[in-house]
Enzyme design. Structure first.
Site, PDB file in Angstrom:
ATOM      1  N   ARG A   1       0.866  -1.189   0.000  1.00 24.79           N
ATOM      2  CA  ARG A   1       0.000   0.000   0.000  1.00 24.79           C
ATOM      3  C   ARG A   1       0.895   1.228   0.000  1.00 24.79           C
ATOM      4  O   ARG A   1       1.807   1.328   0.818  1.00 24.79           O
ATOM      5  CB  ARG A   1      -0.900   0.037   1.239  1.00 24.79           C
ATOM      6  CG  ARG A   1      -1.829  -1.148   1.406  1.00 24.79           C
ATOM      7  CD  ARG A   1      -2.791  -0.905   2.571  1.00 24.79           C
ATOM      8  NE  ARG A   1      -3.419  -2.126   3.050  1.00 24.79           N
ATOM      9  CZ  ARG A   1      -4.502  -2.673   2.519  1.00 24.79           C
ATOM     10  NH1 ARG A   1      -5.063  -2.109   1.473  1.00 24.79           N
ATOM     11  NH2 ARG A   1      -5.016  -3.782   3.019  1.00 24.79           N
TER      12      ARG A   1
ATOM     13  N   HIS B   1       3.036  -9.613   1.070  1.00 25.62           N
ATOM     14  CA  HIS B   1       2.772  -8.652   2.129  1.00 25.62           C
ATOM     15  C   HIS B   1       4.064  -8.169   2.785  1.00 25.62           C
ATOM     16  O   HIS B   1       4.050  -7.289   3.646  1.00 25.62           O
ATOM     17  CB  HIS B   1       1.843  -9.305   3.168  1.00 25.62           C
ATOM     18  CG  HIS B   1       1.311  -8.382   4.211  1.00 25.62           C
ATOM     19  ND1 HIS B   1       1.689  -8.459   5.531  1.00 25.62           N
ATOM     20  CD2 HIS B   1       0.423  -7.355   4.140  1.00 25.62           C
ATOM     21  CE1 HIS B   1       1.067  -7.529   6.224  1.00 25.62           C
ATOM     22  NE2 HIS B   1       0.285  -6.845   5.412  1.00 25.62           N
TER      23      HIS B   1
ATOM     24  N   TYR C   1       0.461   5.370  11.874  1.00 22.13           N
ATOM     25  CA  TYR C   1       0.644   3.964  12.236  1.00 22.13           C
ATOM     26  C   TYR C   1       1.975   3.819  12.969  1.00 22.13           C
ATOM     27  O   TYR C   1       2.984   4.374  12.535  1.00 22.13           O
ATOM     28  CB  TYR C   1       0.705   3.070  10.994  1.00 22.13           C
ATOM     29  CG  TYR C   1      -0.586   2.854  10.249  1.00 22.13           C
ATOM     30  CD1 TYR C   1      -1.691   3.681  10.419  1.00 22.13           C
ATOM     31  CD2 TYR C   1      -0.702   1.809   9.342  1.00 22.13           C
ATOM     32  CE1 TYR C   1      -2.859   3.479   9.713  1.00 22.13           C
ATOM     33  CE2 TYR C   1      -1.869   1.589   8.631  1.00 22.13           C
ATOM     34  CZ  TYR C   1      -2.945   2.430   8.818  1.00 22.13           C
ATOM     35  OH  TYR C   1      -4.108   2.226   8.116  1.00 22.13           O
TER      36      TYR C   1
ATOM     37  N   HIS D   1       0.652  -0.904  14.843  1.00 23.73           N
ATOM     38  CA  HIS D   1       0.793  -1.711  13.632  1.00 23.73           C
ATOM     39  C   HIS D   1       2.071  -2.558  13.607  1.00 23.73           C
ATOM     40  O   HIS D   1       2.192  -3.480  12.808  1.00 23.73           O
ATOM     41  CB  HIS D   1       0.765  -0.783  12.413  1.00 23.73           C
ATOM     42  CG  HIS D   1       0.573  -1.481  11.105  1.00 23.73           C
ATOM     43  ND1 HIS D   1       1.597  -1.643  10.194  1.00 23.73           N
ATOM     44  CD2 HIS D   1      -0.521  -2.060  10.557  1.00 23.73           C
ATOM     45  CE1 HIS D   1       1.138  -2.279   9.131  1.00 23.73           C
ATOM     46  NE2 HIS D   1      -0.151  -2.540   9.320  1.00 23.73           N
TER      47      HIS D   1
END
Length: 707
Positions: free
Chosen positions: A392, A452, A485, A609
């Site tokens: 992202r 990821h 985050y 996070h």
């Protein structure tokens, strides 16, 4: 491809007992309840409480679009097998989800109606109903409607020739019941739908010479003047409603010749998935119209939410933005990310990383060095190649700009863009196209797995020698979310890290067997196995030295094999401290099973996070950072990286962060043996410790000391 789960050692206790586990979906709802209750916490500034209310709504939308939609699909096809932890069938889960969600939505609207809006009124800000306006204000709003709103509206009649329209996911609509003034009409009543235009602001300002900020909502304006769209008909009722659709994507990767096109096609379909939830505004709803909508949308009654207030409270994100500049005392005190303590601003970043490993802790420390690292690599004539994974990124990403510039400068640039990053697919498709056009080699990962992991490799030639610089992190390469985050990352020029990074990217981009890694542990091959082995090692150390300690910080914990191993550790007497922000399927405090395990969740100003895993190991203290949570999907369905921290200096910094989280007695809640969460109780005389605020203060102090 997926690693085999080692057998968990048998104990006298049946660790498969469903009462030892929290259901995944209900645990997620418990997390979202913690978010919602931040809107009731008077220690938070008023506008921040509106924001928590909006976050709750945004979270709930995604939950229905993916998790609830998936359970509904299972029920539709007759799947009735219980899930393997808490033992609940899909139908049982949906029933419990419905009961809890209705309860939470009622609390959400009560908070808005009885607490937040009245308090905002005291600050001169008010959202009015149309019947509260003066005659002059009504005329002004009517002029606004005629000039700006009316031309955009499209009435959609429903009859034998015009079926119920396919309404966009999460769009707000008005269902209109009309009576034909023609007494001889075959059917005196008609139905129409009007979609509220998303291009217009939902907050319509009232002209107020007293300087107060007063609004009406766009849907109320449309409803008040809706008769102008239906000349010759009497408007019997105008009901505001919103539908949420199944938005989970089904990608047939084996048959997809071009994954980019397949994703784009699925994104188009997402707007029109089956309806999974109907929200209606109680005010003005006609009972017959409600019945009609549920039947037309094929919605179960338990999935209908009648609310006393505006539909879709994510609108208060926009409200927050409107108010924060004029009401600065109603938002958090501004905090600025400080220069990292490990980096000197006046020295070259490559020279510093070549000298020692560099640790960053965002947002207490700036994300700027990561951007600087990429920017310098793009322009440095000594850099030969850049390789990076992207999951992202922000809307105007400096990382993307650096990668494009690097390719234009003739460097070998390889970027893995994960097209299947949920709800960022559209952005990532666009980034992939732009990077390809700039000359980057863009790859989309491995079939059936999401990439990821967060890793960058820069290959540099200096004085005839090749040096590899690696950046690894727990969070995304997103300069915007890095401000809100909490994440950790590491720069290193360690040779074995460099070799591992090279092999990792070659594995993703080419045809090769799984590499043998020196430093990295990679899912789906070995992370679960390594976690189980490290927990087992801690158990063995505890048997000998009676000092076993495991501390793990993550977003969610769902993997049953790991949970059972943690139960084993607790049964042996190992102390286990878990800091799990969201879903936690493990239940602590069960006598004879998990009485040595403590689970806490911190929900505060920043979104926790970072993923950190610490094992005392009889004083050797093994510390790892990772992109992976202890979730089955991370262990089996994603390319993830777990990496060790070797520097004693950095280990100390990481451990301090864990200790601060465990000392938090302001924003921390602990889970009890029944799965319920409660604020940590402070004893008389205990100093308040807000871990996030404390870490900000420490970063400020370090920066001040170095000036």
């Amino acid at each position: 491809m997926v690693e085999q789960v080692p057998n968990v050692k048998k104990t006298a206790v049946n660790l498969d007992n469903p009462s030892y586990y929290n259901n995944r979906e209900l645990s997620w709802l418990a997390f979202n309840e913690r978010v919602l209750r931040e809107s009731l916490d008077e220690r938070n500034p008023l506008l921040e409480r509106f924001k928590f209310l909006s976050i709750f709504s945004s979270n709930l939308d995604e939950f229905f679009m993916v998790r609830v939609a998936g359970l509904q699909d299972q029920v539709k096809v007759g799947f009735a097998r219980p899930e393997n932890k808490a033992g609940m069938t899909p139908r049982q889960q949906l029933k419990e989800i419905g009961n809890k969600t209705h309860e939470l939505v009622e609390l959400q609207y009560k908070t808005l109606r009885d607490v937040l809006l009245p308090q905002m009124k005291q600050h001169g800000v008010r959202i009015h109903k149309m019947d509260e306006l003066t005659e002059r204000e009504l005329k002004e709003i009517e002029a606004y409607f005629d000039e700006l709103v009316f031309p955009v509206l499209t009435p959609l009649a429903i009859d034998a020739y015009r079926p119920f329209p396919m309404l966009l996911n999460r769009s707000i609509n008005l269902a209109i019941l009309l009576e034909d003034r023609d007494k001889e009409a075959a059917s005196p009543f008609k139905t129409a739908i009007v979609q509220m235009p998303a291009v217009l602001d939902r907050f319509v300002y009232l002209d107020d010479k007293a300087g107060k900020e007063r609004f009406v909502l766009l849907e109320d304006v449309i409803r008040h003047f809706i008769s102008k769209l239906f000349q010759g008909f009497k408007v019997v009722s105008a009901s505001v409603f919103r539908i949420t659709r199944n938005a989970d994507m089904t990608i047939h990767e084996e048959g997809a010749r071009d994954l980019l096109k397949e994703i784009e096609e699925e994104l188009r379909k997402r707007k029109w998935g089956a309806a999974v939830r109907l929200e209606v505004q109680k005010e003005g709803i006609d009972p017959e119209m409600l019945t009609y909508l549920t039947e037309a949308l094929e919605i179960n009654k338990k999935d209908v939410y009648e609310v006393e207030g505006p539909i879709d409270l994510t609108l208060f994100f926009n409200f927050y933005k409107k108010m924060e500049k004029t009401h600065k005392k109603l938002v958090y005190e501004k905090r600025i990310s400080q220069p990292p303590r490990d980096l000197a601003s006046d020295e070259d970043i490559f020279d510093q990383v070549a000298e020692q490993d560099i640790f960053l802790h965002h947002p207490y420390e700036s994300f700027g060095p990561v951007v600087e690292f990429m920017s310098k690599a793009a322009d440095d004539p000594d850099v030969l190649a850049i390789k990076q994974t992207l999951y992202r990124v922000s809307g105007d990403s400096p990382i993307i700009k650096a990668l494009k510039r690097a390719a234009e400068n003739g460097k070998q640039v390889t970027v893995l863009v994960e097209l299947k990053a949920r709800f960022d697919e559209e952005n990532n498709v666009q980034w992939a196209k732009e990077l390809e056009q700039a000359g980057c080699h863009v790859i989309y990962g491995i079939t059936h797995l999401k990439t990821h992991s967060k890793i960058t490799l820069v290959v540099r030639k200096k004085d005839g020698q090749i040096a590899r610089f690696v950046h690894l992190g727990t969070g995304n390469y997103n300069d915007q979310t890095a401000k809100i985050y909490t994440d950790m990352s590491l720069f290193t020029s360690d040779r074995e890290f460099g070799v591992d990074a090279t092999n990792f990217f070659n594995y993703l981009s080419g045809y090769t067997e799984k590499p043998a890694f020196h430093r990295l542990s990679v899912a789906p091959f070995s992370i679960r196995k390594d976690f189980l082995e490290m927990i087992e090692a801690e158990i063995k150390h505890h048997r000998k030295s009676n000092n076993g300690l495991i501390i793990a910080k993550m977003n969610s914990l769902t993997d049953k094999a790991i949970i059972k191993k943690l139960y084993e550790a607790s049964i042996e007497g190992v102390r286990v401290d878990l800091i799990v922000r969201g879903i936690c399927c493990l239940r602590p405090g069960i006598k004879g099973v998990s009485e040595h395990i403590r689970v806490r969740s911190i929900v505060g100003r920043l979104l926790e996070h970072s993923r950190v895993y610490y094992f005392y190991h009889n004083g050797e203290e093994k510390t790892f950072l990772s992109s992976a949570d202890m979730m089955t999907r991370n262990m089996e369905n994603r390319i993830e990286i777990l990496f060790p921290v070797h520097s004693r200096r950095i280990k100390k910094q990481v451990k301090h962060v864990l200790e601060m989280a465990l000392k938090d007695n302001v924003k921390a809640r602990e889970q009890d043996a029944s799965g319920q969460y409660h604020y940590v109780k402070r004893k008389d005389g205990d100093k308040e410790i807000n871990s996030q605020l404390q870490l900000y203060n420490e970063a400020y102090q370090v920066a001040e000391d170095e000036e």
